[in-house]
Design a protein around this motif. Structure first.
Motif, PDB file in Angstrom:
ATOM      1  N   LYS A 173      41.925  44.863  43.322  1.00  0.00           N
ATOM      2  CA  LYS A 173      41.827  43.467  42.809  1.00  0.00           C
ATOM      3  C   LYS A 173      43.055  43.116  41.875  1.00  0.00           C
ATOM      4  CE  LYS A 173      38.214  41.742  44.941  1.00  0.00           C
ATOM      5  NZ  LYS A 173      38.057  40.704  45.897  1.00  0.00           N
ATOM      6  N   ALA A 174      43.305  44.276  40.937  1.00  0.00           N
ATOM      7  CA  ALA A 174      44.384  43.893  40.170  1.00  0.00           C
ATOM      8  C   ALA A 174      45.801  43.440  40.639  1.00  0.00           C
ATOM      9  CB  ALA A 174      44.521  45.214  39.176  1.00  0.00           C
ATOM     10  N   LYS A 175      45.852  44.240  41.745  1.00  0.00           N
ATOM     11  CA  LYS A 175      47.138  44.236  42.620  1.00  0.00           C
ATOM     12  C   LYS A 175      47.244  42.822  43.284  1.00  0.00           C
ATOM     13  CE  LYS A 175      46.837  48.678  44.511  1.00  0.00           C
ATOM     14  NZ  LYS A 175      47.135  49.736  45.344  1.00  0.00           N
ATOM     15  N   GLU A 176      46.067  42.760  43.958  1.00  0.00           N
ATOM     16  CA  GLU A 176      45.935  41.253  44.387  1.00  0.00           C
ATOM     17  C   GLU A 176      46.033  39.953  43.226  1.00  0.00           C
ATOM     18  OE1 GLU A 176      42.003  40.764  46.147  1.00  0.00           O
ATOM     19  OE2 GLU A 176      42.090  42.523  47.610  1.00  0.00           O
ATOM     20  N   VAL A 177      45.678  40.443  42.258  1.00  0.00           N
ATOM     21  CA  VAL A 177      45.910  39.398  41.116  1.00  0.00           C
ATOM     22  C   VAL A 177      47.687  38.952  41.089  1.00  0.00           C
ATOM     23  CG1 VAL A 177      45.790  38.664  38.624  1.00  0.00           C
ATOM     24  CG2 VAL A 177      43.734  39.088  40.133  1.00  0.00           C
ATOM     25  N   LEU A 178      48.057  40.478  40.842  1.00  0.00           N
ATOM     26  CA  LEU A 178      49.583  40.315  40.701  1.00  0.00           C
ATOM     27  C   LEU A 178      50.295  39.730  41.712  1.00  0.00           C
ATOM     28  CD1 LEU A 178      50.001  43.661  38.720  1.00  0.00           C
ATOM     29  CD2 LEU A 178      49.997  41.427  38.004  1.00  0.00           C
ATOM     30  N   GLU A 179      49.831  39.974  43.052  1.00  0.00           N
ATOM     31  CA  GLU A 179      50.455  39.286  44.134  1.00  0.00           C
ATOM     32  C   GLU A 179      50.447  38.046  44.164  1.00  0.00           C
ATOM     33  OE1 GLU A 179      48.593  41.546  47.023  1.00  0.00           O
ATOM     34  OE2 GLU A 179      49.942  43.464  46.993  1.00  0.00           O
ATOM     35  N   ARG A 180      49.388  37.389  43.884  1.00  0.00           N
ATOM     36  CA  ARG A 180      49.073  35.923  43.506  1.00  0.00           C
ATOM     37  C   ARG A 180      49.926  35.582  42.721  1.00  0.00           C
ATOM     38  NH1 ARG A 180      43.000  35.282  42.163  1.00  0.00           N
ATOM     39  NH2 ARG A 180      43.702  33.181  41.969  1.00  0.00           N
ATOM     40  N   GLY A 181      50.291  36.272  41.449  1.00  0.00           N
ATOM     41  CA  GLY A 181      51.121  35.795  40.697  1.00  0.00           C
ATOM     42  C   GLY A 181      52.466  35.776  40.726  1.00  0.00           C
ATOM     43  N   LEU A 182      52.999  36.586  41.853  1.00  0.00           N
ATOM     44  CA  LEU A 182      54.177  36.440  42.292  1.00  0.00           C
ATOM     45  C   LEU A 182      54.526  35.389  43.117  1.00  0.00           C
ATOM     46  CD1 LEU A 182      55.104  40.051  42.968  1.00  0.00           C
ATOM     47  CD2 LEU A 182      56.085  38.790  41.080  1.00  0.00           C
ATOM     48  N   LYS A 183      53.496  34.886  44.099  1.00  0.00           N
ATOM     49  CA  LYS A 183      53.657  33.568  44.570  1.00  0.00           C
ATOM     50  C   LYS A 183      53.910  32.472  43.879  1.00  0.00           C
ATOM     51  CE  LYS A 183      50.859  35.414  48.353  1.00  0.00           C
ATOM     52  NZ  LYS A 183      49.525  35.163  49.094  1.00  0.00           N
ATOM     53  N   LYS A 184      53.285  32.373  42.726  1.00  0.00           N
ATOM     54  CA  LYS A 184      53.407  31.275  41.693  1.00  0.00           C
ATOM     55  C   LYS A 184      54.795  31.325  40.984  1.00  0.00           C
ATOM     56  CE  LYS A 184      49.499  29.105  42.575  1.00  0.00           C
ATOM     57  NZ  LYS A 184      49.521  27.898  43.223  1.00  0.00           N
ATOM     58  N   LEU A 185      55.211  32.748  40.598  1.00  0.00           N
ATOM     59  CA  LEU A 185      56.432  32.940  39.760  1.00  0.00           C
ATOM     60  C   LEU A 185      57.146  34.048  40.466  1.00  0.00           C
ATOM     61  CD1 LEU A 185      54.459  33.453  36.377  1.00  0.00           C
ATOM     62  CD2 LEU A 185      56.070  31.553  36.868  1.00  0.00           C
ATOM     63  N   PRO A 186      57.890  33.493  41.625  1.00  0.00           N
ATOM     64  CA  PRO A 186      58.716  34.390  42.180  1.00  0.00           C
ATOM     65  C   PRO A 186      59.877  34.962  41.771  1.00  0.00           C
ATOM     66  CG  PRO A 186      58.397  32.121  43.620  1.00  0.00           C
ATOM     67  CD  PRO A 186      57.993  32.246  42.224  1.00  0.00           C
ATOM     68  N   GLY A 187      59.959  36.322  41.645  1.00  0.00           N
ATOM     69  CA  GLY A 187      61.200  37.054  40.829  1.00  0.00           C
ATOM     70  C   GLY A 187      60.661  37.339  39.555  1.00  0.00           C
ATOM     71  N   ASP A 188      59.523  36.966  39.053  1.00  0.00           N
ATOM     72  CA  ASP A 188      59.288  37.581  37.641  1.00  0.00           C
ATOM     73  C   ASP A 188      59.173  39.256  37.517  1.00  0.00           C
ATOM     74  OD1 ASP A 188      56.964  38.494  35.528  1.00  0.00           O
ATOM     75  OD2 ASP A 188      57.112  36.142  35.277  1.00  0.00           O
ATOM     76  N   GLU A 189      60.118  39.564  36.727  1.00  0.00           N
ATOM     77  CA  GLU A 189      60.322  41.058  36.692  1.00  0.00           C
ATOM     78  C   GLU A 189      59.114  41.745  36.136  1.00  0.00           C
ATOM     79  OE1 GLU A 189      62.588  42.616  38.063  1.00  0.00           O
ATOM     80  OE2 GLU A 189      63.602  41.093  39.142  1.00  0.00           O
ATOM     81  N   LYS A 190      58.432  41.099  35.068  1.00  0.00           N
ATOM     82  CA  LYS A 190      57.331  41.810  34.281  1.00  0.00           C
ATOM     83  C   LYS A 190      56.185  41.921  35.379  1.00  0.00           C
ATOM     84  CE  LYS A 190      58.181  39.660  29.833  1.00  0.00           C
ATOM     85  NZ  LYS A 190      59.242  38.712  30.218  1.00  0.00           N
ATOM     86  N   ILE A 191      55.605  40.809  36.116  1.00  0.00           N
ATOM     87  CA  ILE A 191      54.847  40.959  37.173  1.00  0.00           C
ATOM     88  C   ILE A 191      55.241  42.232  38.250  1.00  0.00           C
ATOM     89  CG2 ILE A 191      53.588  39.860  38.819  1.00  0.00           C
ATOM     90  CD1 ILE A 191      53.433  37.205  37.260  1.00  0.00           C
ATOM     91  N   LYS A 192      56.398  42.064  38.633  1.00  0.00           N
ATOM     92  CA  LYS A 192      56.913  42.933  39.586  1.00  0.00           C
ATOM     93  C   LYS A 192      56.877  44.468  39.031  1.00  0.00           C
ATOM     94  CE  LYS A 192      60.376  40.477  42.280  1.00  0.00           C
ATOM     95  NZ  LYS A 192      61.976  40.346  42.557  1.00  0.00           N
ATOM     96  N   GLN A 193      57.011  44.576  37.964  1.00  0.00           N
ATOM     97  CA  GLN A 193      57.186  46.021  37.249  1.00  0.00           C
ATOM     98  C   GLN A 193      55.786  46.447  37.412  1.00  0.00           C
ATOM     99  OE1 GLN A 193      57.911  46.441  32.977  1.00  0.00           O
ATOM    100  NE2 GLN A 193      58.630  48.360  33.246  1.00  0.00           N
ATOM    101  N   ASN A 194      54.731  45.619  36.828  1.00  0.00           N
ATOM    102  CA  ASN A 194      53.405  46.156  36.912  1.00  0.00           C
ATOM    103  C   ASN A 194      52.577  46.467  38.149  1.00  0.00           C
ATOM    104  OD1 ASN A 194      52.809  46.433  34.071  1.00  0.00           O
ATOM    105  ND2 ASN A 194      52.655  44.125  33.809  1.00  0.00           N
TER     106      ASN A 194
END
Length: 241
Positions: A173-194
Motif C-alpha cells: 500500500k505504501a508503494k501505491e501511495v507513492l505512485e499516486r503521489g508521483l501522478k500528482k507531482l511528476p518528477g518529484d525526486e524525494k518521492i521517487k527515491q523512497n
C-alpha cells in the motif's frame, strides 16, 4: 455564521425596500440587493480576518519565545470569532493542536487536531500519526486520504502517508501511495527515491525533508540530535590517549 446572517439580512432589507417602497420588479430588486450582500460579507470578513491576524501574530511571537501558555491562551481567546466566519474555528483548532503536538504534549494535541481544518495538511498529518500510534489504522488511512485530496501537491504528505503504512508492515500500500503521489507531482525526486527504496526492500529515508519531517516526531530523539549536529557541521571528535 454571523457574517452570513448579517449580509443576508442586509440584502433582504434592500430587496424589500426596492420591491415594495420603490415598486421595482423582483428581478431588478435582486440585482441591486446582491451587491449589498457581497459588499457586507466581504467587509465583515476583512474586519474579522484582521482581528484574527493580530491575535495569531501576537500568540505566535509568544510561542516562539517559549511562552507557550501565554500564546495558547491568546489562541484560545480567538475562538470567539468562530461564530462570525466559516472555517475560523477549525483553523484555530489546527494551530493549537500543532503547538501542543510540537511540544510533544500529544494527549492535549489530539482533541484539537481532531477538530482541525481539513485543508491544513500538516495538522492532518499529525492527526493521522496520532491515530497510528493509537493503533487506529483505519482512521489513520481515512485522515491521510482526506489530506491528500485537499492538498495533493505536498510531497512530504505523500511520503508521510507511505512511511506510516510501511512502518505498519504494509509496503504494498505504501508503494501505491507513492505512485499516486508521483501522478500528482511528476518528477518529484524525494518521492521517487523512497519508491525505489521500497522496491529494493529497504526502509524509506525522510531526512531530505528536513525540519518539516522532524516535526512529526517519528524519529528518535537521538536521530534528531545527530541530524541537527550534522546540519550544523558538528563532528564527533576522537580523543586519543
Amino acid at each position: 455564521m454571523y457574517n452570513l446572517l448579517i449580509s443576508a439580512g442586509t440584502a433582504i432589507i434592500v430587496f424589500i425596500l426596492l420591491k415594495f417602497a420603490f415598486h421595482l420588479p423582483w428581478w431588478g430588486s435582486i440585482l441591486i440587493a446582491l451587491p449589498f450582500f457581497l459588499g457586507s460579507f466581504l467587509l465583515i470578513s476583512r474586519i474579522v480576518t484582521k482581528k484574527l491576524e493580530a491575535i495569531m501574530s501576537g500568540a505566535m511571537k509568544d510561542i516562539q519565545a517559549q511562552r507557550f501558555e501565554k500564546g495558547l491562551r491568546e489562541l484560545k481567546a480567538a475562538f470567539k470569532y468562530g461564530k462570525w466566519q466559516i472555517y475560523v474555528t477549525g483553523q484555530i483548532n489546527s494551530t493549537i493542536g500543532m503547538v501542543y503536538y510540537v511540544k510533544r504534549d500529544f494527549s492535549n494535541a489530539f482533541p484539537y487536531l481532531e477538530k482541525g481544518f481539513f485543508k491544513n495538511w500538516v495538522t492532518m498529518g499529525m492527526l493521522a500519526v496520532t491515530y497510528m500510534k493509537r493503533n487506529k489504522r483505519d482512521k489513520m488511512k481515512d485522515t491521510f486520504e482526506k489530506a491528500v485530496v485537499a492538498s495533493p501537491k505536498e510531497s512530504l504528505l505523500w511520503s508521510l502517508y507511505a512511511y506510516c503504512l510501511s512502518d505498519g508492515g504494509d509496503n504494498g500500500k505504501a508503494k501505491e501511495v507513492l505512485e499516486r503521489g508521483l501522478k500528482k507531482l511528476p518528477g518529484d525526486e524525494k518521492i521517487k527515491q523512497n519508491l525505489q527504496l521500497l522496491n529494493d526492500g529497504k526502509k524509506m529515508k525522510m531526512k531530505a525533508y528536513g525540519d518539516m519531517w522532524l516535526q512529526f516526531h517519528l524519529e528518535s530523539i537521538g536521530t534528531i540530535q545527530k541530524q541537527q549536529m550534522a546540519a550544523m557541521g558538528v563532528k564527533r571528535r576522537i580523543i586519543r590517549k
